[in-house]
Scaffold this active site. Structure first.
Site, PDB file in Angstrom:
ATOM      1  N   ARG A 137      13.899  -2.696  28.995  1.00 37.78           N
ATOM      2  CA  ARG A 137      14.877  -2.472  30.071  1.00 37.78           C
ATOM      3  C   ARG A 137      15.784  -3.680  30.295  1.00 37.78           C
ATOM      4  O   ARG A 137      16.157  -3.994  31.428  1.00 37.78           O
ATOM      5  CB  ARG A 137      14.203  -2.100  31.398  1.00 37.78           C
ATOM      6  CG  ARG A 137      13.434  -0.836  31.400  1.00 37.78           C
ATOM      7  CD  ARG A 137      14.285   0.385  31.053  1.00 37.78           C
ATOM      8  NE  ARG A 137      13.388   1.478  30.770  1.00 37.78           N
ATOM      9  CZ  ARG A 137      12.851   1.665  29.560  1.00 37.78           C
ATOM     10  NH1 ARG A 137      13.192   0.927  28.527  1.00 37.78           N
ATOM     11  NH2 ARG A 137      12.006   2.641  29.353  1.00 37.78           N
ATOM     12  N   SER A 182      13.415   5.436  37.862  1.00 40.07           N
ATOM     13  CA  SER A 182      12.316   4.524  38.218  1.00 40.07           C
ATOM     14  C   SER A 182      12.896   3.321  38.956  1.00 40.07           C
ATOM     15  O   SER A 182      13.817   2.679  38.451  1.00 40.07           O
ATOM     16  CB  SER A 182      11.600   4.046  36.959  1.00 40.07           C
ATOM     17  OG  SER A 182      11.070   5.155  36.280  1.00 40.07           O
ATOM     18  N   GLU A 225      14.421  -2.107  38.889  1.00 38.93           N
ATOM     19  CA  GLU A 225      15.144  -1.777  37.656  1.00 38.93           C
ATOM     20  C   GLU A 225      16.644  -1.594  37.913  1.00 38.93           C
ATOM     21  O   GLU A 225      17.470  -2.119  37.170  1.00 38.93           O
ATOM     22  CB  GLU A 225      14.539  -0.507  37.038  1.00 38.93           C
ATOM     23  CG  GLU A 225      15.176  -0.137  35.732  1.00 38.93           C
ATOM     24  CD  GLU A 225      14.668   1.192  35.202  1.00 38.93           C
ATOM     25  OE1 GLU A 225      13.466   1.309  34.945  1.00 38.93           O
ATOM     26  OE2 GLU A 225      15.499   2.100  35.037  1.00 38.93           O
TER      27      GLU A 225
HETATM   28  C1  LIG Z   1      16.950  10.923  37.768  1.00 37.66           C
HETATM   29  C2  LIG Z   1      17.111   9.655  36.941  1.00 37.66           C
HETATM   30  C3  LIG Z   1      16.315   9.465  35.811  1.00 37.66           C
HETATM   31  C4  LIG Z   1      16.469   8.295  35.030  1.00 37.66           C
HETATM   32  N1  LIG Z   1      15.678   8.132  33.932  1.00 37.66           N
HETATM   33  C5  LIG Z   1      15.789   7.029  33.171  1.00 37.66           C
HETATM   34  C6  LIG Z   1      14.970   6.835  32.015  1.00 37.66           C
HETATM   35  O1  LIG Z   1      14.154   7.681  31.670  1.00 37.66           O
HETATM   36  N2  LIG Z   1      15.125   5.695  31.299  1.00 37.66           N
HETATM   37  C7  LIG Z   1      16.045   4.746  31.652  1.00 37.66           C
HETATM   38  O2  LIG Z   1      16.129   3.722  30.947  1.00 37.66           O
HETATM   39  N3  LIG Z   1      16.843   4.895  32.726  1.00 37.66           N
HETATM   40  C8  LIG Z   1      16.741   6.006  33.502  1.00 37.66           C
HETATM   41  N4  LIG Z   1      17.528   6.153  34.611  1.00 37.66           N
HETATM   42  C9  LIG Z   1      18.475   5.101  34.972  1.00 37.66           C
HETATM   43  C10 LIG Z   1      19.940   5.362  34.502  1.00 37.66           C
HETATM   44  O3  LIG Z   1      20.172   6.720  34.296  1.00 37.66           O
HETATM   45  C11 LIG Z   1      20.282   4.608  33.235  1.00 37.66           C
HETATM   46  O4  LIG Z   1      20.102   3.237  33.415  1.00 37.66           O
HETATM   47  C12 LIG Z   1      21.745   4.876  32.804  1.00 37.66           C
HETATM   48  O5  LIG Z   1      21.979   4.303  31.538  1.00 37.66           O
HETATM   49  C13 LIG Z   1      22.773   4.318  33.788  1.00 37.66           C
HETATM   50  O6  LIG Z   1      24.036   4.801  33.390  1.00 37.66           O
HETATM   51  P1  LIG Z   1      25.256   4.892  34.384  1.00 37.66           P
HETATM   52  O7  LIG Z   1      26.430   5.261  33.594  1.00 37.66           O
HETATM   53  O8  LIG Z   1      24.894   5.799  35.506  1.00 37.66           O
HETATM   54  O9  LIG Z   1      25.358   3.397  34.896  1.00 37.66           O
HETATM   55  P2  LIG Z   1      25.786   2.872  36.332  1.00 37.66           P
HETATM   56  O10 LIG Z   1      24.723   3.226  37.314  1.00 37.66           O
HETATM   57  O11 LIG Z   1      27.163   3.271  36.660  1.00 37.66           O
HETATM   58  O12 LIG Z   1      25.730   1.308  36.080  1.00 37.66           O
HETATM   59  C14 LIG Z   1      24.470   0.667  35.856  1.00 37.66           C
HETATM   60  C15 LIG Z   1      24.711  -0.826  35.564  1.00 37.66           C
HETATM   61  O13 LIG Z   1      25.368  -0.968  34.311  1.00 37.66           O
HETATM   62  C16 LIG Z   1      26.657  -1.564  34.497  1.00 37.66           C
HETATM   63  N5  LIG Z   1      27.562  -0.878  33.586  1.00 37.66           N
HETATM   64  C17 LIG Z   1      27.824   0.449  33.540  1.00 37.66           C
HETATM   65  N6  LIG Z   1      28.674   0.717  32.549  1.00 37.66           N
HETATM   66  C18 LIG Z   1      28.941  -0.464  31.947  1.00 37.66           C
HETATM   67  C19 LIG Z   1      29.779  -0.849  30.842  1.00 37.66           C
HETATM   68  N7  LIG Z   1      30.479   0.033  30.139  1.00 37.66           N
HETATM   69  N8  LIG Z   1      29.823  -2.170  30.518  1.00 37.66           N
HETATM   70  C20 LIG Z   1      29.098  -3.088  31.189  1.00 37.66           C
HETATM   71  N9  LIG Z   1      28.318  -2.781  32.243  1.00 37.66           N
HETATM   72  C21 LIG Z   1      28.225  -1.488  32.601  1.00 37.66           C
HETATM   73  C22 LIG Z   1      26.997  -1.382  35.955  1.00 37.66           C
HETATM   74  O14 LIG Z   1      27.883  -2.374  36.423  1.00 37.66           O
HETATM   75  C23 LIG Z   1      25.621  -1.480  36.590  1.00 37.66           C
HETATM   76  O15 LIG Z   1      25.234  -2.830  36.733  1.00 37.66           O
HETATM   77  C24 LIG Z   1      17.402   7.309  35.407  1.00 37.66           C
HETATM   78  C25 LIG Z   1      18.195   7.509  36.563  1.00 37.66           C
HETATM   79  C26 LIG Z   1      18.042   8.676  37.320  1.00 37.66           C
HETATM   80  C27 LIG Z   1      18.891   8.877  38.540  1.00 37.66           C
END
Ligand SMILES: Cc1cc2nc3c(=O)[nH]c(=O)nc-3n(C[C@H](O)[C@H](O)[C@H](O)COP(=O)(O)OP(=O)(O)OC[C@H]3O[C@@H](n4cnc5c(N)ncnc54)[C@H](O)[C@@H]3O)c2cc1C
Length: 353
Positions: free
Chosen positions: A170, A248, A342
Site C-alpha cells: 500500500r 479499509s 490507509e
Molecule cells: C468500497 C471501497 C473499497 C476499496 N477497496 C480497496 C482495495 O481492495 N484495495 C485497495 O488498495 N484500495 C481499495 N480502496 C481504496 C481506493 O479505492 C483506492 O486507493 C483507489 O486507487 C483510489 O482511487 P481514486 O481515484 O478514488 O483516488 P482519490 O481518492 O481521488 O485519491 C487518492 C490519493 O491519490 C492521489 N491521487 C489521485 N490521483 C492521482 C494522480 N493521477 N497522480 C498523483 N496522485 C493522485 C490523491 O491526491 C490522494 O492522495 C477501496 C475504497 C473503497 C471506497
C-alpha cells in the site's frame, strides 16, 4: 471557498469545498492547472475518484484539480527475448482519469491476465500506483511496467520504471512524496490467456474451488471477487451505507518478530522475507472490543467488515476522525500496536501515539 462540496466527490461523502476547482479533461489541462497553482504558491489537491480521501469539513484552502483524463492505448505482441511467444503479451497505456474497474472488466474480456483479482475496486487508474492498490493476492505493481508523471520539482514529464516506483505494501514513491508527482499515465504489461494468474488468496481459492496456486478462468475470478467484495460492503452501492467509506481505513501492521510473538497465538499473521510479521488489522480491531457496526448514529465500523469506517448519512469528518482515533487508541491500549491510516487525510489529522 468555491467549487463543489468535496462531500459530493468522495466515497465517504465528507468534506467542504476547495478554494477553487479545476476539471482537467486532458493531460495539457492537468499539467497546466498544477503548474499555474505551483507558480502562484497555491496548495494543490489532486482528486480523482475520491475513494481514498478523507477531507476536512473546512474544505481545502487551495486548488482542487479533478483528474478526468481519458485514453487507452494497446500495443499487442510486445514480448521480448525471454518470452517464448512475443504475441502472447499486450502492453497497455492508460490515462490517469480512466475508471479502474472498467479497465479490469475490459482486461477480463480481452484475456489480459493479472488484474482480475482487483475487480470492484473504485477509483481511477492513475491512483492505483499511488498506493500500489492490492486485493485478493494481486497488486498493480505485478503488472505495471512504468508510470509517466509530471514532476512538480523538476518541472518536467518523467517516465519512471516500475523498479524505481518504490512499490511496497500500500505504498510507493508517489505516496511517500505526495507533493511531487502527478501520475499522467500508467503502462501495464499483460500476458494473454483465458485463465487468470495463479490464485494466491486462500479465501478466493476456496470460493473458486481450486487449490491455492492453481488458475481459473478470468471471468470466474472476476465474478467470485465481486461476490466476496459485495458481501463485505467493498463494492460501491449508493443504497448501502456500509459502502460509504474509503475502503479499509487501516493498513495491516508489519511488526518486528518479537512484538508479533507477544500477541495471542490466534492473531492471524504472515511472516515476511525481511523478518517482520504482517498482522491482521481487522483481528486487532475486533479483539480490542470494536465489533462490526460499532459507533454511533453518524459513523460506525461497517456492519460487514471491521476495517471500513462508514458514514451512516449525517456524519462530519470530525465524527469520522473521532472514531478512527478511538479505535487507534483502543488497539494500542489492548495490544501495544499503533494502526496507521490507509486513506490520505486532507486538512485533518489523527493524533500520534
Ligand atoms: C468500497 C471501497 C473499497 C476499496 N477497496 C480497496 C482495495 O481492495 N484495495 C485497495 O488498495 N484500495 C481499495 N480502496 C481504496 C481506493 O479505492 C483506492 O486507493 C483507489 O486507487 C483510489 O482511487 P481514486 O481515484 O478514488 O483516488 P482519490 O481518492 O481521488 O485519491 C487518492 C490519493 O491519490 C492521489 N491521487 C489521485 N490521483 C492521482 C494522480 N493521477 N497522480 C498523483 N496522485 C493522485 C490523491 O491526491 C490522494 O492522495 C477501496 C475504497 C473503497 C471506497
Amino acid at each position: 471557498m468555491t467549487g463543489p462540496l468535496l462531500a459530493e466527490r468522495t466515497t465517504l461523502r465528507l468534506g467542504g469545498s476547495g478554494r477553487d476547482f479545476v476539471e482537467a479533461t486532458d493531460e495539457a489541462e492537468l499539467v497546466d492547472a498544477v503548474v499555474r497553482a505551483d507558480e502562484a504558491g497555491t496548495p494543490v489537491l489532486l482528486l480523482a475518484g475520491g475513494s481514498n480521501l478523507v477531507v476536512s469539513d473546512d474544505g481545502f484552502p487551495g486548488s482542487v484539480v479533478h483528474i478526468s483524463t481519458s485514453g487507452v492505448h494497446v500495443e499487442p505482441g510486445t514480448g521480448s527475448g525471454a518470452d517464448a511467444d512475443a504475441d502472447a503479451w499486450a502492453t497497455v497505456t492508460v490515462a490517469a482519469g480512466e475508471d479502474w474497474d472498467e479497465l479490469v472488466a475490459h482486461a477480463v474480456q480481452h484475456g489480459w491476465v493479472g488484474i482480475e483479482a482487483l475487480s470492484g475496486i473504485p477509483g481511477s487508474v492513475g491512483a492505483t500506483p499511488v498506493q500500489n492498490v492490492g486485493a485478493y493476492g494481486q497488486e498493480v505493481s505485478q503488472t505495471i511496467t512504468s508510470v509517466r508523471c509530471w514532476d512538480r520539482v523538476d518541472k518536467k514529464v518523467r517516465t519512471i520504471a516500475a523498479a524505481d516506483c518504490g512499490f511496497g505494501y500500500r505504498t510507493s514513491r508517489f505516496k511517500q512524496d505526495p507533493q511531487r508527482y502527478v501520475v499522467l499515465t500508467a503502462t501495464f504489461r499483460f500476458r494473454l490467456d483465458d485463465l487468470g494468474a495463479p490464485v494466491q488468496y486462500a479465501e478466493l481459492a476456496r470460493k473458486l474451488d481450486v487449490e491455492p496456486g492453481r488458475r481459473a478462468p478470468m471471468s470466474q475470478v472476476r465474478d467470485a471477487v465481486l461476490d466476496l467484495r459485495r458481501k463485505k460492503g467493498m463494492v460501491l452501492d449508493d443504497a448501502d451505507h456500509d459502502t460509504w467509506s474509503a475502503g479499509s481505513f487501516f493498513t495491516n501492521p508489519f511488526l518486528p518478530s518479537e512484538a508479533a510473538e507477544r500477541l495471542p497465538a490466534d492473531a492471524p499473521r504472515c511472516d515476511q522475507p525481511d523478518g517482520t510479521t504482517k498482522i491482521s488489522a481487522a483481528w486487532l480491531i475486533e479483539h480490542s472490543g470494536f465489533t462490526r457496526g460499532y459507533g454511533n448514529d453518524r459513523v460506525t465500523l461497517s456492519t460487514k467488515h471491521t476495517l471500513a469506517l462508514t458514514n451512516r448519512g449525517g456524519a462530519t469528518t470530525m465524527d469520522l476522525v473521532g472514531l478512527a482515533s478511538e479505535i487507534q487508541t483502543g488497539v494500542l491500549d489492548k495490544f501495544g500496536v499503533w494502526l496507521v491510516n490507509e486513506p490520505s487525510l486532507v486538512g485533518c489529522e489523527l493524533p500520534r501515539p
